[in-house]
Design an enzyme around this catalytic site. Structure first.
Site, PDB file in Angstrom:
ATOM      1  N   SER A 172       0.814  -1.223   0.000  1.00  0.00           N
ATOM      2  CA  SER A 172       0.000   0.000   0.000  1.00  0.00           C
ATOM      3  C   SER A 172       0.841   1.263   0.000  1.00  0.00           C
ATOM      4  O   SER A 172       1.651   1.477   0.903  1.00  0.00           O
ATOM      5  CB  SER A 172      -0.874   0.064   1.262  1.00  0.00           C
ATOM      6  OG  SER A 172      -1.747  -1.008   1.304  1.00  0.00           O
ATOM      7  N   HIS A 198      -3.006   0.481  -4.875  1.00  0.00           N
ATOM      8  CA  HIS A 198      -2.442  -0.746  -5.467  1.00  0.00           C
ATOM      9  C   HIS A 198      -2.684  -0.726  -6.975  1.00  0.00           C
ATOM     10  O   HIS A 198      -3.807  -0.922  -7.430  1.00  0.00           O
ATOM     11  CB  HIS A 198      -3.093  -1.989  -4.847  1.00  0.00           C
ATOM     12  CG  HIS A 198      -2.621  -2.253  -3.459  1.00  0.00           C
ATOM     13  ND1 HIS A 198      -1.597  -3.106  -3.166  1.00  0.00           N
ATOM     14  CD2 HIS A 198      -3.032  -1.738  -2.277  1.00  0.00           C
ATOM     15  CE1 HIS A 198      -1.396  -3.126  -1.858  1.00  0.00           C
ATOM     16  NE2 HIS A 198      -2.256  -2.305  -1.298  1.00  0.00           N
ATOM     17  N   HIS A 202      -5.858  -8.656  -1.203  1.00  0.00           N
ATOM     18  CA  HIS A 202      -5.986  -9.013   0.211  1.00  0.00           C
ATOM     19  C   HIS A 202      -7.285  -9.798   0.448  1.00  0.00           C
ATOM     20  O   HIS A 202      -8.235  -9.676  -0.323  1.00  0.00           O
ATOM     21  CB  HIS A 202      -6.079  -7.754   1.074  1.00  0.00           C
ATOM     22  CG  HIS A 202      -5.003  -6.759   0.828  1.00  0.00           C
ATOM     23  ND1 HIS A 202      -5.030  -5.889  -0.247  1.00  0.00           N
ATOM     24  CD2 HIS A 202      -3.867  -6.474   1.512  1.00  0.00           C
ATOM     25  CE1 HIS A 202      -3.942  -5.125  -0.222  1.00  0.00           C
ATOM     26  NE2 HIS A 202      -3.221  -5.453   0.831  1.00  0.00           N
ATOM     27  N   TYR A 223      -9.415  -9.060   2.643  1.00  0.00           N
ATOM     28  CA  TYR A 223     -10.526  -8.133   2.926  1.00  0.00           C
ATOM     29  C   TYR A 223     -11.229  -7.644   1.658  1.00  0.00           C
ATOM     30  O   TYR A 223     -12.310  -7.074   1.726  1.00  0.00           O
ATOM     31  CB  TYR A 223     -10.085  -6.950   3.808  1.00  0.00           C
ATOM     32  CG  TYR A 223      -9.058  -6.024   3.206  1.00  0.00           C
ATOM     33  CD1 TYR A 223      -9.382  -5.143   2.176  1.00  0.00           C
ATOM     34  CD2 TYR A 223      -7.755  -5.999   3.687  1.00  0.00           C
ATOM     35  CE1 TYR A 223      -8.442  -4.283   1.626  1.00  0.00           C
ATOM     36  CE2 TYR A 223      -6.804  -5.139   3.160  1.00  0.00           C
ATOM     37  CZ  TYR A 223      -7.164  -4.284   2.126  1.00  0.00           C
ATOM     38  OH  TYR A 223      -6.228  -3.443   1.590  1.00  0.00           O
ATOM     39  N   GLU A 224     -10.610  -7.872   0.500  1.00  0.00           N
ATOM     40  CA  GLU A 224     -11.273  -7.511  -0.761  1.00  0.00           C
ATOM     41  C   GLU A 224     -12.207  -8.619  -1.220  1.00  0.00           C
ATOM     42  O   GLU A 224     -12.828  -8.517  -2.271  1.00  0.00           O
ATOM     43  CB  GLU A 224     -10.230  -7.255  -1.852  1.00  0.00           C
ATOM     44  CG  GLU A 224      -9.355  -6.056  -1.593  1.00  0.00           C
ATOM     45  CD  GLU A 224      -8.181  -6.010  -2.554  1.00  0.00           C
ATOM     46  OE1 GLU A 224      -8.365  -5.588  -3.704  1.00  0.00           O
ATOM     47  OE2 GLU A 224      -7.069  -6.406  -2.154  1.00  0.00           O
ATOM     48  N   ALA A 233       2.451  -2.099   4.334  1.00  0.00           N
ATOM     49  CA  ALA A 233       2.149  -1.033   5.287  1.00  0.00           C
ATOM     50  C   ALA A 233       1.704  -1.726   6.567  1.00  0.00           C
ATOM     51  O   ALA A 233       0.988  -2.727   6.508  1.00  0.00           O
ATOM     52  CB  ALA A 233       1.025  -0.170   4.739  1.00  0.00           C
ATOM     53  N   MET A 261      -2.532  -6.287   7.262  1.00  0.00           N
ATOM     54  CA  MET A 261      -3.570  -7.117   6.631  1.00  0.00           C
ATOM     55  C   MET A 261      -3.056  -7.890   5.421  1.00  0.00           C
ATOM     56  O   MET A 261      -3.834  -8.301   4.565  1.00  0.00           O
ATOM     57  CB  MET A 261      -4.747  -6.220   6.218  1.00  0.00           C
ATOM     58  CG  MET A 261      -5.345  -5.437   7.375  1.00  0.00           C
ATOM     59  SD  MET A 261      -6.611  -4.304   6.815  1.00  0.00           S
ATOM     60  CE  MET A 261      -6.837  -3.274   8.284  1.00  0.00           C
ATOM     61  N   SER A 262      -1.751  -8.084   5.343  1.00  0.00           N
ATOM     62  CA  SER A 262      -1.210  -8.820   4.181  1.00  0.00           C
ATOM     63  C   SER A 262      -0.072  -9.733   4.640  1.00  0.00           C
ATOM     64  O   SER A 262       0.038 -10.050   5.813  1.00  0.00           O
ATOM     65  CB  SER A 262      -0.692  -7.819   3.140  1.00  0.00           C
ATOM     66  OG  SER A 262       0.416  -7.115   3.634  1.00  0.00           O
ATOM     67  N   ASN A 318       1.409   4.020  10.775  1.00  0.00           N
ATOM     68  CA  ASN A 318       0.662   4.593  11.902  1.00  0.00           C
ATOM     69  C   ASN A 318       0.985   3.824  13.171  1.00  0.00           C
ATOM     70  O   ASN A 318       1.425   2.670  13.110  1.00  0.00           O
ATOM     71  CB  ASN A 318      -0.850   4.506  11.630  1.00  0.00           C
ATOM     72  CG  ASN A 318      -1.299   3.083  11.357  1.00  0.00           C
ATOM     73  OD1 ASN A 318      -1.133   2.564  10.245  1.00  0.00           O
ATOM     74  ND2 ASN A 318      -1.830   2.433  12.375  1.00  0.00           N
ATOM     75  N   HIS A 370      -7.356   4.962   6.041  1.00  0.00           N
ATOM     76  CA  HIS A 370      -6.557   4.445   4.923  1.00  0.00           C
ATOM     77  C   HIS A 370      -5.739   5.556   4.252  1.00  0.00           C
ATOM     78  O   HIS A 370      -4.620   5.316   3.787  1.00  0.00           O
ATOM     79  CB  HIS A 370      -7.486   3.763   3.910  1.00  0.00           C
ATOM     80  CG  HIS A 370      -6.773   3.067   2.797  1.00  0.00           C
ATOM     81  ND1 HIS A 370      -5.831   2.080   3.016  1.00  0.00           N
ATOM     82  CD2 HIS A 370      -6.849   3.198   1.443  1.00  0.00           C
ATOM     83  CE1 HIS A 370      -5.371   1.644   1.849  1.00  0.00           C
ATOM     84  NE2 HIS A 370      -5.963   2.316   0.882  1.00  0.00           N
TER      85      HIS A 370
END
Ligand code: HPA
Length: 282
Positions: free
Chosen positions: A37, A68, A90, A92-93, A120, A218-219, A242, A254
């Protein structure tokens, strides 16, 4: 989940890319880089010989999220052939673990031996500041899934495989040394993978700290499992976009992840530019 026709789809994508690379007249790269990301900028410094949109590659999953690009680049860095994946997909997609790791298996099919993953991540420690780059030394998979479940196909890899040295010590040490030579100190940390897309609650972050995590994202964990399944040597670098939930009063979003990711480009770019040729000499 591995399905009976998994191998066939991997082979079709691999065959397509082999032909594309053959047309450039350059040798097949041994090193690949996956840009996470907001980290796509490094691709601009590549001497590119071929750009393939993910939509052109058979069965390749397409990123749906901002930040992306969804392009595969073949080129050279200081004369060393490399494949760069600009963007990943990912869970989450809505992608299955198998779809998430499809590009990694295709890279394996192309003959890649060393894989550099970037991502990230949120930091669970004030020692790993926003904007810093951290070499991942190990991971905790809390996504609840594993890309290698399903009908065992020995042609894809062994059913049971070791994860003790999932993150190559020698590649990590090379990365730390390269950062040092470039005038900054890269720290190491343990990455905890979640499925997202919600950021974590402060209670979850306290739990993650208790069980030994330094970073959350998340990856990456699925990709590393799939990479080790086929014997790739892995280096993974997190960009701390963050501080994780509850470490500050700030709410997470995001846009901040993307913005901070882009701000680290001045370090990530030169790091990778120097690392890829060094890895090629190992
Ligand atoms: N949590 C999970 N994933 C992330 C974060 C975070 O705080 N920052 C960037 N990716």
């Amino acid at each position: 989940m591995t399905k009976p026709d998994s191998l066939q789809r991997i082979r079709q994508a691999t065959h397509f890319l082999r032909e594309q690379i053959a047309m450039t007249g350059k040798p097949l790269p041994r090193i690949a880089v996956v840009l996470g990301s907001g980290l796509g900028e490094f691709a601009d410094s590549l001497e590119t010989s071929c750009v393939v949109d993910y939509t052109e590659i058979p069965h390749f999953p397409r990123p749906t999220v901002t930040g992306h690009a969804g392009r595969l680049l073949v080129g050279t860095i200081r004369g060393v052939p490399v494949i760069v994946l600009q963007g990943r997909v990912h869970a989450y997609e809505g992608y299955s673990p198998e779809e998430v790791v499809f590009p990694i298996r295709v890279l394996g099919g192309l003959g890649i031996t060393q894989l550099i993953l970037t991502n990230a991540a949120g930091s669970l420690s004030h020692q790993l500041a926003q904007g810093s780059l951290v070499a991942i030394s190990d991971h905790i998979n809390l996504t609840g899934t594993n890309p290698c479940t399903g009908v065992h196909d020995p042609q894809l890899g062994p059913q049971f495989f070791d994860m003790t040295h999932a993150y190559s010590r020698r590649l990590r040490q090379l990365a730390l040394r390269t950062a040092f030579e470039q005038g900054w100190t890269m720290q190491e940390g343990i990455y905890l993978g979640v499925s997202g897309p919600s950021f974590e609650t402060p209670a979850e972050i306290r739990f993650f700290r208790t069980i030994g995590a330094d970073l959350v994202g998340m990856s990456t964990v699925q990709e590393v499992i799939a990479a080790r399944h086929i014997g790739l040597e892995v280096l993974a670098i997190s960009c701390v976009t963050n501080l994780a939930a509850g470490l500050t009063e700030a709410e997470l979003n995001h846009a901040e992840v993307l913005e901070t990711g882009q701000q680290t480009a001045h370090r990530l770019g030169p790091l990778l530019t120097s690392l890829v040729p060094s890895i090629a000499t190992l």
